[in-house]
Design an enzyme around this catalytic site. Structure first.
Site, mmCIF file in Angstrom:
data_model
loop_
_atom_site.group_PDB
_atom_site.id
_atom_site.type_symbol
_atom_site.label_atom_id
_atom_site.label_comp_id
_atom_site.label_asym_id
_atom_site.label_seq_id
_atom_site.Cartn_x
_atom_site.Cartn_y
_atom_site.Cartn_z
ATOM 1 N N ARG A 42 123.707 59.559 -22.815
ATOM 2 C CA ARG A 42 124.828 58.772 -23.850
ATOM 3 C C ARG A 42 125.611 57.819 -22.559
ATOM 4 O O ARG A 42 126.488 56.743 -23.344
ATOM 5 C CB ARG A 42 126.002 60.440 -23.351
ATOM 6 C CG ARG A 42 127.054 59.986 -23.613
ATOM 7 C CD ARG A 42 128.215 61.647 -23.744
ATOM 8 N NE ARG A 42 129.219 60.971 -24.795
ATOM 9 C CZ ARG A 42 130.218 62.049 -24.725
ATOM 10 N NH1 ARG A 42 129.687 63.719 -25.126
ATOM 11 N NH2 ARG A 42 131.419 61.978 -25.135
ATOM 12 N N ASN B 119 125.074 65.857 -33.108
ATOM 13 C CA ASN B 119 125.809 64.167 -33.722
ATOM 14 C C ASN B 119 124.622 63.047 -33.636
ATOM 15 O O ASN B 119 124.120 63.701 -32.616
ATOM 16 C CB ASN B 119 127.226 63.659 -32.352
ATOM 17 C CG ASN B 119 128.082 64.636 -32.899
ATOM 18 O OD1 ASN B 119 128.406 65.115 -34.076
ATOM 19 N ND2 ASN B 119 129.000 65.021 -32.338
ATOM 20 N N CYS C 148 130.887 69.970 -37.757
ATOM 21 C CA CYS C 148 132.073 69.005 -36.590
ATOM 22 C C CYS C 148 132.945 70.155 -37.013
ATOM 23 O O CYS C 148 132.980 70.756 -38.010
ATOM 24 C CB CYS C 148 132.187 67.610 -37.663
ATOM 25 S SG CYS C 148 132.855 66.963 -36.559
ATOM 26 N N HIS D 186 133.138 62.565 -38.717
ATOM 27 C CA HIS D 186 134.027 60.858 -38.740
ATOM 28 C C HIS D 186 134.762 60.050 -38.533
ATOM 29 O O HIS D 186 134.693 58.723 -38.320
ATOM 30 C CB HIS D 186 132.870 60.914 -37.334
ATOM 31 C CG HIS D 186 132.776 61.680 -36.254
ATOM 32 N ND1 HIS D 186 131.846 61.467 -34.864
ATOM 33 C CD2 HIS D 186 132.564 63.063 -36.021
ATOM 34 C CE1 HIS D 186 131.825 62.817 -34.441
ATOM 35 N NE2 HIS D 186 132.361 63.685 -34.886
ATOM 36 N N TYR E 140 138.934 60.193 -34.879
ATOM 37 C CA TYR E 140 138.114 59.118 -35.467
ATOM 38 C C TYR E 140 137.746 58.057 -35.751
ATOM 39 O O TYR E 140 137.216 56.734 -35.610
ATOM 40 C CB TYR E 140 136.138 59.201 -35.571
ATOM 41 C CG TYR E 140 135.746 60.838 -34.987
ATOM 42 C CD1 TYR E 140 134.927 60.377 -33.438
ATOM 43 C CD2 TYR E 140 135.981 61.953 -34.222
ATOM 44 C CE1 TYR E 140 134.202 60.997 -32.151
ATOM 45 C CE2 TYR E 140 135.574 62.842 -33.353
ATOM 46 C CZ TYR E 140 134.886 61.817 -32.211
ATOM 47 O OH TYR E 140 134.013 63.486 -31.638
#
Length: 436
Positions: A96, A150, A171, A201, A251
């Protein structure tokens, strides 16, 4: 004879697991789970042990006849499962960090589900999920796979296209919106109705009712909007919100407020900060709390994680599938003919009636006109990224980036892609296979 209801949690060492266990305990009268298997990989063994012991203490305190088992053997976890939950992170928080930092060096957004970082997460994750599905086809072919790994929409679409397993994507954004509205109006969630339109998102709330009375104009006029702790708290442009006639997902700030969001990320990056490091600190604090042998409940600190309420949504969905509830939930499912400007097999985020046979997408009454083009553009990128993840094609991966609305130079994107692929080589064997 009591029906065996086995739940397999892949990524069971996640910090979210205590919320999941709390949900199973609370819903036991209508969803009587008999066995929960928390599975993880060798690198997650310590976290699995810590969170698994907390889960066992929570069940013991409840007095319910539920067995909690920990394993590093995925196939053992899957065998005979009724429901499979995937909450994993391929490459852990280290990967990440790459997703968030490398794009910034090229002048692009660094985020784990949007833009180049989101694509890298998809490239790492989709092959692993498809391998899990292959095991499920052998070991629990009738199970439901509920995915909240995700990028959830892309992962779910890949499963729907490349597997026979029944899968639904989840989500936390929709349930977070309901909780925001519940607090705003001081009413329980079951008195609120919202219509969600778009992708994971990338959705807009086009209808909001409390006790059957529309509140959308009132909210739009007040400049209100919901957000999350893992997204910078920039205020929305009020004229934009009124013009859209809908409340955008937080988002969407990465698109509508791109310069501001990118500048904030670049400033933080210059200080050596990113969201991956923040999450790492939060998780270290959480697991220190989880270690307490006297702790036998979900700690309040868990709500500080950006994905709070994921597990609550997952247990709610399982309960509804199990009991043929027919209630409305916002899920990631195949489009069908819901949004006529997208392919039928595209994964969308929409309201669904949940039945024992699966979710039934509800007709959409309002699609913000200004949202259609953005939805189409992002879906084009997503479908190309899914193809790249499955085939290992660098050309397709570059085409995916070139199709993304936030990428403005294919030459610069190609340089970024090459570095990202090399950095992620250990998790992307499909891109490094040699032709005989």
């Amino acid at each position: 004879m009591t029906h065996r209801l086995k739940i397999a949690v892949i990524g069971g060492g996640s910090s979210y697991t205590p919320e999941l266990i709390e949900g199973f305990i609370r819903n036991y009268p209508s969803f009587p789970v008999t066995e929960i298997v928390l599975a993880d990989i060798e690198q997650g063994k310590q976290k699995l042990s810590i969170v698994g012991q907390l889960a066992q203490r929570m069940i013991e305190k409840s007095g319910l006849p539920i067995t909690v088992r920990l394993t590093l053997d995925r196939r053992s976890a899957l065998e005979g499962a009724s429901y499979v939950l995937t909450q994993l992170r391929v490459g852990l928080l280290e990967a990440r960090g790459w997703d968030e930092s490398i794009p910034l060096r090229y002048g692009y957004l660094g985020q784990e589900t949007t833009g180049a970082g989101g694509m890298m997460k998809a490239l790492r994750t989709i092959p692993v999920l498809l391998a899990i599905c292959k095991d499920m086809e052998e070991l629990c072919p009738d199970a439901w796979l509920l995915n909240f790994t995700n990028p959830a929409g892309m992962v779910t679409e890949a499963i729907l296209k490349h597997s026979r397993i029944r899968s639904i994507g989840l989500c936390n954004s929709p349930i977070a919106a309901y909780k925001w509205l519940s607090g705003l109006y001081g009413v329980p969630i079951d008195r609120i109705a919202c219509e969600f339109v778009g992708l994971n998102h990338l959705h807009w709330i086009s209808r909001i009712e409390v006790d059957g009375v529309s509140k959308l104009d009132e909210i739009l006029g007040g400049g209100e909007a919901y957000s999350a702790s893992n997204v910078p708290q920039f205020a929305w442009n009020e004229r934009l919100i009124r013009s859209l006639g809908a409340i955008p997902s937080y988002y969407l700030k990465y698109f509508y407020l791109h310069r501001e969001m990118l500048a904030e990320q670049q400033e933080a990056h210059g200080k050596g900060e990113n969201r991956a490091e923040t999450v790492k600190r939060l998780e270290e604090e959480l697991f220190e709390v989880y270690r307490d042998p006297e702790l036998s409940h979900k700690p309040k600190q868990l709500e500080q994680r950006g994905g709070a309420y994921y597990s609550e949504a997952a247990v709610h969905l399982m309960n509804s599938l199990h009991n043929d509830a027919g209630d409305i939930q916002t899920l990631n499912v195949a489009n069908g003919d819901t949004l006529p400007f997208l392919p039928a097999d595209a994964c969308i985020e929409a309201n669904c009636k949940v039945t024992a046979a699966g979710p039934v997408v509800q007709p959409v009454t309002t699609v913000p006109a200004a949202a259609v083009g953005l939805i189409q553009a992002v879906k084009t990128y997503e479908r190309l990224a899914i193809e790249a993840a499955v085939t290992g094609s660098r050309d397709t991966a570059l085409l995916a980036l070139a199709s993304h609305p936030l990428i403005d130079s294919v030459n610069r994107a190609e340089q970024m892609l090459d570095e990202l692929l090399i950095q992620n080589r250990a998790y992307l064997p499909q891109f490094f296979q040699t032709t005989p």
